[in-house]
Design a protein around this motif. Structure first.
Motif, PDB file in Angstrom:
ATOM      1  N   ALA A   1       0.841  -1.211   0.000  1.00  0.00           N
ATOM      2  CA  ALA A   1       0.000   0.000   0.000  1.00  0.00           C
ATOM      3  C   ALA A   1       0.868   1.249   0.000  1.00  0.00           C
ATOM      4  O   ALA A   1       0.502   2.271  -0.576  1.00  0.00           O
ATOM      5  CB  ALA A   1      -0.923  -0.005   1.217  1.00  0.00           C
ATOM      6  N   ALA A   2       2.047   1.164   0.630  1.00  0.00           N
ATOM      7  CA  ALA A   2       2.938   2.327   0.697  1.00  0.00           C
ATOM      8  C   ALA A   2       3.601   2.609  -0.650  1.00  0.00           C
ATOM      9  O   ALA A   2       4.231   3.641  -0.833  1.00  0.00           O
ATOM     10  CB  ALA A   2       4.001   2.106   1.764  1.00  0.00           C
ATOM     11  N   LEU A   3       3.471   1.684  -1.585  1.00  0.00           N
ATOM     12  CA  LEU A   3       4.058   1.917  -2.909  1.00  0.00           C
ATOM     13  C   LEU A   3       3.202   2.858  -3.761  1.00  0.00           C
ATOM     14  O   LEU A   3       3.629   3.292  -4.821  1.00  0.00           O
ATOM     15  CB  LEU A   3       4.242   0.587  -3.655  1.00  0.00           C
ATOM     16  N   ALA A   4       1.989   3.138  -3.296  1.00  0.00           N
ATOM     17  CA  ALA A   4       1.150   4.090  -4.039  1.00  0.00           C
ATOM     18  C   ALA A   4       1.742   5.483  -3.874  1.00  0.00           C
ATOM     19  O   ALA A   4       2.254   5.835  -2.828  1.00  0.00           O
ATOM     20  CB  ALA A   4      -0.277   4.057  -3.507  1.00  0.00           C
ATOM     21  N   THR A   5       1.695   6.271  -4.928  1.00  0.00           N
ATOM     22  CA  THR A   5       2.270   7.613  -4.881  1.00  0.00           C
ATOM     23  C   THR A   5       1.447   8.536  -5.766  1.00  0.00           C
ATOM     24  O   THR A   5       0.731   8.079  -6.644  1.00  0.00           O
ATOM     25  CB  THR A   5       3.736   7.585  -5.344  1.00  0.00           C
ATOM     26  N   ASP A   6       1.550   9.833  -5.514  1.00  0.00           N
ATOM     27  CA  ASP A   6       0.801  10.757  -6.360  1.00  0.00           C
ATOM     28  C   ASP A   6       1.607  11.047  -7.618  1.00  0.00           C
ATOM     29  O   ASP A   6       2.822  10.909  -7.640  1.00  0.00           O
ATOM     30  CB  ASP A   6       0.524  12.059  -5.595  1.00  0.00           C
ATOM     31  N   ALA A   7       0.886  11.448  -8.662  1.00  0.00           N
ATOM     32  CA  ALA A   7       1.559  11.797  -9.912  1.00  0.00           C
ATOM     33  C   ALA A   7       2.330  13.096  -9.720  1.00  0.00           C
ATOM     34  O   ALA A   7       1.923  13.944  -8.938  1.00  0.00           O
ATOM     35  CB  ALA A   7       0.530  11.948 -11.022  1.00  0.00           C
ATOM     36  N   PRO A   8       3.456  13.252 -10.409  1.00  0.00           N
ATOM     37  CA  PRO A   8       4.214  14.509 -10.293  1.00  0.00           C
ATOM     38  C   PRO A   8       3.380  15.688 -10.792  1.00  0.00           C
ATOM     39  O   PRO A   8       2.537  15.537 -11.675  1.00  0.00           O
ATOM     40  CB  PRO A   8       5.425  14.274 -11.191  1.00  0.00           C
ATOM     41  N   ASP A   9       3.666  16.864 -10.211  1.00  0.00           N
ATOM     42  CA  ASP A   9       2.804  18.019 -10.457  1.00  0.00           C
ATOM     43  C   ASP A   9       2.783  18.497 -11.903  1.00  0.00           C
ATOM     44  O   ASP A   9       1.778  18.938 -12.393  1.00  0.00           O
ATOM     45  CB  ASP A   9       3.224  19.173  -9.539  1.00  0.00           C
ATOM     46  N   GLY A  10       3.907  18.433 -12.566  1.00  0.00           N
ATOM     47  CA  GLY A  10       3.953  18.994 -13.918  1.00  0.00           C
ATOM     48  C   GLY A  10       3.302  18.117 -14.968  1.00  0.00           C
ATOM     49  O   GLY A  10       3.247  18.483 -16.137  1.00  0.00           O
TER      50      GLY A  10
END
Lengths: 246, 186
Positions: free
Chosen positions: A11-20
């Motif tokens: 579950a900790a491998l989930a991440t948000d997409a980079p802002d740009g």
């Protein structure tokens, strides 16, 4: 939620997409003032992609680029001065989706300075396809970024401005505002003069080249073809390079 | 299709205005799509490319959809289906011909937001697991990523992969078992 360290680790491998990232997908748009009135301009992270006048901007852009179009907070660097002054060489353009030929034609047209015009055949010669004069006309007619690629500075050699994305009248208006003396070009063309030479410098130019405009009447000689000028001992100008269209 | 008001905000926005709706769609699902792309491809730059391509294709597709079809859309499952198609196609073409597209801009290989300390922590914990994930067979890796990284319910995974729910469960449990073996006693 779960005690299992493996599941917690996954579950900790989930991440948000980079802002740009959105800027790589979507284009931004805004309206900007120009000598032809208000224009709609779409741009991506790479540069200006589309310039439109009048209704139907979003639909036209969608059909052309197939990218989402979101409102922009601020204009891209250099856009407003480029539209105001007609000096656009510093503005980044996004010409993806065009053919190599069309891109070459647009980049060649981009080298024509403000206040000067070149014949279609000159562009054809610049891009290494001297016989593709009509194709050059078609490529310029489909210019997605008018004004920023100054396709209005490519005119018929008889001094008639010729067709334009925003209409022939707008083309004439733009050229006059940039200081091109279309009447003078037409007068010369009627007299079958397409090149002007100076007997003080020994150089032959296109009539609107800034070097040709400096020639005083006493030293000015008109020629119908470059070959005739060269026979008379003149060498082609290195600024406007008329040799390319001969 | 009769009752637009009970739709979620994303679909409502898409029906209202394609471009504004796209911004909503991206905002709501960027994390899910990017995380899936990152854990499937294993590379930050590839994940960015895959995510950008997924949303671009989604936009082009939805531009041609009827209103009924948009209203009936399950955005998350639909986006992940597009992503998986692109990823599989990429993996297939990559194995055939490697040359990159010269017109595209170069991409960073690391998360530019990440600090040095964060990178160190990630290196110790996440990287090992991410590396183990990449050793799973494709079916199991996809199922584990969708189930446990981005937390999709089994029935939605079944929709995305177009396989029965029982098969999803068995891919997930085999994948987990393999991960435990690979990682020793986790």
């Amino acid at each position: 939620m779960t005690q299992d360290p493996l599941l917690a680790g996954l579950a900790a491998l989930a991440t948000d997409a980079p802002d740009g990232l959105l800027e790589r997908i979507a284009a931004r748009w805004l309206t900007a003032p120009s000598p032809l009135g208000e224009l709609s301009v779409a741009f991506t992270g790479q540069g200006i992609a589309y310039v439109h006048r009048g209704e139907g901007f979003a639909a036209a852009f969608r059909a052309r680029a197939g990218r989402p179009l979101l409102p922009a907070d601020r204009p891209p660097a250099g856009l407003l001065p480029a539209l105001r002054t007609g000096r656009s060489s510093g503005v980044a353009l996004d010409l993806r989706g065009l053919s190599d030929f069309q891109r070459d034609v647009l980049l060649a047209a981009r080298t024509i300075p403000r206040g000067e015009v070149r014949p279609y055949a000159w562009i054809a010669a610049q891009v290494g396809r001297p016989k593709a004069v009509r194709a050059v006309g078609a490529a310029l007619g489909a210019n997605p970024v008018p004004l920023l690629v100054p396709c209005h500075r490519v005119t018929r050699s008889d001094g008639v401005a010729g067709d334009y994305v925003f209409g022939a009248a707008a083309k004439e208006r733009l050229l006059v505002a940039e200081g091109v003396d279309l009447d003078a070009v037409r007068r010369l063309a009627r007299a079958r003069v397409f090149y002007l030479a100076s007997d003080t410098t020994g150089v032959v130019c296109f009539p609107t080249c800034h070097n040709a405009r400096r020639i005083t009447a006493a030293h000015r000689h008109g020629f119908r073809s470059l070959a005739q000028a060269q026979e008379a001992g003149y060498r082609p100008c290195r600024t406007c390079r008329p040799a390319l269209a001969a | 299709m009769s009752d637009i008001d009970c739709l979620d905000p994303v679909r409502k926005a898409l029906l209202d205005d394609l471009d504004g709706g796209f911004a909503e769609l991206f905002g709501a699902y960027r994390g899910v799509v990017f995380s899936t792309a990152l854990r499937l491809s294993g590379r930050w730059a590839d994940a960015e490319d895959l995510t950008a391509e997924t949303f671009l294709r989604a936009y082009r597709a939805v531009a041609g959809y009827e209103r009924e079809r948009i209203a009936a859309l399950q955005p998350r499952a639909w986006l992940l289906t597009i992503l998986l198609n692109i990823w599989r196609n990429c993996a297939r073409t990559k194995s055939r011909k490697p040359p990159p597209d010269l017109h595209e801009e170069p991409v960073d290989t690391v998360d530019p937001r990440e600090s040095v300390e964060d990178a160190a922590v990630r290196h110790e914990t996440g990287d090992k697991l991410a590396e183990m994930l990449s050793m799973l067979p494709e079916d199991q890796r996809v199922a584990v990523v969708l189930r446990h990284v981005v937390d999709l319910p089994v029935h939605e995974i079944a929709t995305v992969l177009r396989i029965p729910q029982g098969t999803v469960k068995s891919h997930v449990s085999r994948g987990l078992r393999r991960l435990r073996t690979l990682g020793g006693v986790q």
